[in-house]
Motif scaffolding. Structure first.
Motif, PDB file in Angstrom:
ATOM      1  N   ASN A 195      -6.371   0.024   1.585  1.00  0.00           N
ATOM      2  CA  ASN A 195      -6.436  -1.409   1.884  1.00  0.00           C
ATOM      3  C   ASN A 195      -7.618  -1.635   2.813  1.00  0.00           C
ATOM      4  O   ASN A 195      -7.649  -1.095   3.925  1.00  0.00           O
ATOM      5  CB  ASN A 195      -5.151  -1.893   2.562  1.00  0.00           C
ATOM      6  CG  ASN A 195      -4.060  -2.267   1.576  1.00  0.00           C
ATOM      7  OD1 ASN A 195      -4.227  -2.113   0.365  1.00  0.00           O
ATOM      8  ND2 ASN A 195      -2.945  -2.757   2.082  1.00  0.00           N
ATOM      9  N   TRP A 196      -8.599  -2.408   2.328  1.00  0.00           N
ATOM     10  CA  TRP A 196      -9.804  -2.693   3.115  1.00  0.00           C
ATOM     11  C   TRP A 196      -9.871  -4.200   3.331  1.00  0.00           C
ATOM     12  O   TRP A 196     -10.062  -4.965   2.396  1.00  0.00           O
ATOM     13  CB  TRP A 196     -11.056  -2.204   2.377  1.00  0.00           C
ATOM     14  CG  TRP A 196     -12.341  -2.465   3.102  1.00  0.00           C
ATOM     15  CD1 TRP A 196     -13.005  -3.650   3.191  1.00  0.00           C
ATOM     16  CD2 TRP A 196     -13.133  -1.516   3.834  1.00  0.00           C
ATOM     17  NE1 TRP A 196     -14.155  -3.515   3.931  1.00  0.00           N
ATOM     18  CE2 TRP A 196     -14.252  -2.212   4.330  1.00  0.00           C
ATOM     19  CE3 TRP A 196     -12.997  -0.154   4.094  1.00  0.00           C
ATOM     20  CZ2 TRP A 196     -15.239  -1.581   5.093  1.00  0.00           C
ATOM     21  CZ3 TRP A 196     -13.989   0.462   4.857  1.00  0.00           C
ATOM     22  CH2 TRP A 196     -15.095  -0.243   5.341  1.00  0.00           C
ATOM     23  N   MET A 197      -9.682  -4.624   4.569  1.00  0.00           N
ATOM     24  CA  MET A 197      -9.717  -6.039   4.931  1.00  0.00           C
ATOM     25  C   MET A 197     -10.924  -6.308   5.814  1.00  0.00           C
ATOM     26  O   MET A 197     -11.095  -5.651   6.841  1.00  0.00           O
ATOM     27  CB  MET A 197      -8.431  -6.429   5.664  1.00  0.00           C
ATOM     28  CG  MET A 197      -8.361  -7.906   6.031  1.00  0.00           C
ATOM     29  SD  MET A 197      -6.897  -8.305   7.042  1.00  0.00           S
ATOM     30  CE  MET A 197      -7.411  -7.637   8.639  1.00  0.00           C
ATOM     31  N   THR A 198     -11.744  -7.260   5.419  1.00  0.00           N
ATOM     32  CA  THR A 198     -12.907  -7.639   6.217  1.00  0.00           C
ATOM     33  C   THR A 198     -12.611  -8.957   6.916  1.00  0.00           C
ATOM     34  O   THR A 198     -12.394  -9.977   6.259  1.00  0.00           O
ATOM     35  CB  THR A 198     -14.166  -7.751   5.348  1.00  0.00           C
ATOM     36  OG1 THR A 198     -14.466  -6.458   4.798  1.00  0.00           O
ATOM     37  CG2 THR A 198     -15.355  -8.224   6.168  1.00  0.00           C
ATOM     38  N   ILE A 229       0.854  -1.186   0.000  1.00  0.00           N
ATOM     39  CA  ILE A 229       0.000   0.000   0.000  1.00  0.00           C
ATOM     40  C   ILE A 229       0.886   1.230   0.000  1.00  0.00           C
ATOM     41  O   ILE A 229       1.876   1.304   0.734  1.00  0.00           O
ATOM     42  CB  ILE A 229      -0.973   0.011   1.202  1.00  0.00           C
ATOM     43  CG1 ILE A 229      -1.844   1.288   1.171  1.00  0.00           C
ATOM     44  CG2 ILE A 229      -0.249  -0.122   2.520  1.00  0.00           C
ATOM     45  CD1 ILE A 229      -2.964   1.310   2.202  1.00  0.00           C
ATOM     46  N   LEU A 230       0.521   2.196  -0.865  1.00  0.00           N
ATOM     47  CA  LEU A 230       1.244   3.451  -1.022  1.00  0.00           C
ATOM     48  C   LEU A 230       0.316   4.611  -0.677  1.00  0.00           C
ATOM     49  O   LEU A 230      -0.908   4.417  -0.551  1.00  0.00           O
ATOM     50  CB  LEU A 230       1.756   3.580  -2.460  1.00  0.00           C
ATOM     51  CG  LEU A 230       2.755   2.515  -2.914  1.00  0.00           C
ATOM     52  CD1 LEU A 230       3.052   2.664  -4.402  1.00  0.00           C
ATOM     53  CD2 LEU A 230       4.040   2.588  -2.091  1.00  0.00           C
ATOM     54  N   TYR A 285      -7.751  -0.539  -3.356  1.00  0.00           N
ATOM     55  CA  TYR A 285      -8.282   0.479  -4.239  1.00  0.00           C
ATOM     56  C   TYR A 285      -7.204   1.513  -4.518  1.00  0.00           C
ATOM     57  O   TYR A 285      -6.577   2.033  -3.598  1.00  0.00           O
ATOM     58  CB  TYR A 285      -9.501   1.159  -3.619  1.00  0.00           C
ATOM     59  CG  TYR A 285     -10.637   0.215  -3.298  1.00  0.00           C
ATOM     60  CD1 TYR A 285     -11.664  -0.011  -4.203  1.00  0.00           C
ATOM     61  CD2 TYR A 285     -10.671  -0.461  -2.075  1.00  0.00           C
ATOM     62  CE1 TYR A 285     -12.709  -0.876  -3.905  1.00  0.00           C
ATOM     63  CE2 TYR A 285     -11.706  -1.335  -1.776  1.00  0.00           C
ATOM     64  CZ  TYR A 285     -12.720  -1.537  -2.690  1.00  0.00           C
ATOM     65  OH  TYR A 285     -13.748  -2.409  -2.393  1.00  0.00           O
ATOM     66  N   ALA A 286      -7.011   1.815  -5.802  1.00  0.00           N
ATOM     67  CA  ALA A 286      -6.049   2.841  -6.206  1.00  0.00           C
ATOM     68  C   ALA A 286      -6.656   4.219  -6.014  1.00  0.00           C
ATOM     69  O   ALA A 286      -7.887   4.389  -6.033  1.00  0.00           O
ATOM     70  CB  ALA A 286      -5.665   2.640  -7.669  1.00  0.00           C
ATOM     71  N   PRO A 287      -5.828   5.254  -5.843  1.00  0.00           N
ATOM     72  CA  PRO A 287      -6.355   6.602  -5.604  1.00  0.00           C
ATOM     73  C   PRO A 287      -7.255   7.117  -6.720  1.00  0.00           C
ATOM     74  O   PRO A 287      -8.211   7.865  -6.454  1.00  0.00           O
ATOM     75  CB  PRO A 287      -5.097   7.466  -5.477  1.00  0.00           C
ATOM     76  CG  PRO A 287      -4.007   6.532  -5.132  1.00  0.00           C
ATOM     77  CD  PRO A 287      -4.360   5.226  -5.781  1.00  0.00           C
ATOM     78  N   ASP A 288      -6.979   6.729  -7.971  1.00  0.00           N
ATOM     79  CA  ASP A 288      -7.725   7.326  -9.074  1.00  0.00           C
ATOM     80  C   ASP A 288      -9.157   6.823  -9.198  1.00  0.00           C
ATOM     81  O   ASP A 288      -9.928   7.343 -10.008  1.00  0.00           O
ATOM     82  CB  ASP A 288      -6.977   7.153 -10.402  1.00  0.00           C
ATOM     83  CG  ASP A 288      -6.721   5.692 -10.767  1.00  0.00           C
ATOM     84  OD1 ASP A 288      -7.197   4.792 -10.043  1.00  0.00           O
ATOM     85  OD2 ASP A 288      -6.033   5.450 -11.776  1.00  0.00           O
ATOM     86  N   VAL A 289      -9.549   5.820  -8.390  1.00  0.00           N
ATOM     87  CA  VAL A 289     -10.943   5.371  -8.415  1.00  0.00           C
ATOM     88  C   VAL A 289     -11.768   6.035  -7.320  1.00  0.00           C
ATOM     89  O   VAL A 289     -12.986   5.841  -7.253  1.00  0.00           O
ATOM     90  CB  VAL A 289     -11.055   3.836  -8.300  1.00  0.00           C
ATOM     91  CG1 VAL A 289     -10.223   3.148  -9.369  1.00  0.00           C
ATOM     92  CG2 VAL A 289     -10.664   3.334  -6.911  1.00  0.00           C
TER      93      VAL A 289
END
Length: 296
Positions: free
Chosen positions: A91-94, A85-86, A138-142
């Motif tokens: 980062n979403w962990m369930t 992760i940058l 998820y990338a920043p551009d989304v």
């Protein structure tokens, strides 16, 4: 307008300091947010020790959301994911019924540099506490962004300001990254019953009072909140609909004590799978401290 102000409590996690904000004795949750840690900021020289890494450990009953301002770390988990992760990424962990993961700092260790970010835990609704564990990046551009009048904003998760993040959530919530130039103003609307703002950098004024880095303002419901940046400032907005009380024991979140005890027993007995790419070590379950000897 402001119900409570929480000052972060600095805590050394073994070579790396965090500023813990939630949970707090007078306010355990903000919407579904049950845990809020500022990671750093800290500057590292190349070659620092591995004691800074977070070894494999378990979770149940929550989602973790990692978001960086600076630096890099690598997530590894028991569903088979290895994901760096940058800054600006999510980062979403369930965890659901149970997951284990680690957080490593190989890139930072190799090159040195600044580490700064926030990790939050979002409690799952009762009906989702036992769902299958999963991970999404998820990338920043989304992620939706907005810029006007000295304000830049990114909607990290949930729905707010007429926008919706693609990050999959489990209950109504919002999490927003604001950057305000000195002198800029911005409003937080009253659309959610539970709202808070954490000052990550600089100084802002709200309702005639100034708040600085490391402070979280918890707002009363029903009124929009006007922010004025006294200096260049970074503010994290968070909140949502309440989901009911939750219990925390170590890294576990649940709606019943019995489920917490089962999770502790499972980890102690080695019944929770370790990350595929990181299964050589783990953090043991902390044991209760023995009672003090009154004669000592």
């Amino acid at each position: 307008m402001i119900d409570l102000v929480i000052d972060q409590r600095r805590k050394d996690l073994g070579g790396f300091e965090v500023g813990r904000v939630l949970p707090y004795a007078k306010r355990r949750m903000i919407g579904p947010f049950i845990f809020f840690d500022r990671m750093g900021p800290a500057d590292f020289q190349a070659g620092f020790g591995k004691e800074v890494d977070v070894r494999p450990h378990p979770h149940i009953g929550l989602s973790t959301l990692s978001y960086l301002f600076d630096g890099a770390m690598t997530h590894r988990d028991s569903v088979g994911v290895t994901q760096p992760i940058l800054p600006g990424e999510v980062n979403w962990m369930t965890a659901g019924r149970g997951i284990t993961h680690s957080e490593r700092f190989e890139t930072l260790r190799e090159h040195g540099g600044r580490m700064d970010g926030i990790q939050t835990w979002i409690a799952l609704p009762v009906e989702d506490e036992e769902i299958a564990p999963s991970f999404n990046h998820y990338a920043p551009d989304v992620l939706p962004t907005y810029e006007e009048g000295g304000l830049w904003a990114r909607l990290i998760a949930g729905e707010a300001f007429g926008a919706k993040s693609p990050v999959k959530t489990h209950s109504p919530m919002f999490y927003v990254h604001w950057h305000l130039n000195a002198g800029a103003q911005a409003d937080l609307p009253a659309e959610y019953p539970e709202r808070a703002a954490y000052v990550a950098k600089g100084v802002v004024e709200v309702d005639g009072h100034q708040y600085h880095e490391g402070q979280m303002m918890v707002f009363l419901p029903g009124q929009a909140v006007l922010f004025t940046a006294i200096t260049d400032a970074v503010v994290m907005l968070l909140g949502g609909e309440p989901i009911g009380p939750r219990l925390i024991d170590w890294n576990f979140v649940a709606s019943t004590k019995e489920r917490l005890e089962q999770a502790k027993a499972d980890w102690r007995a080695g019944r929770m799978k370790l990350p595929d790419a990181d299964d050589q070590e783990f953090i043991p379950l902390p044991e209760p401290s023995p009672p003090a000897n009154p004669m000592s």
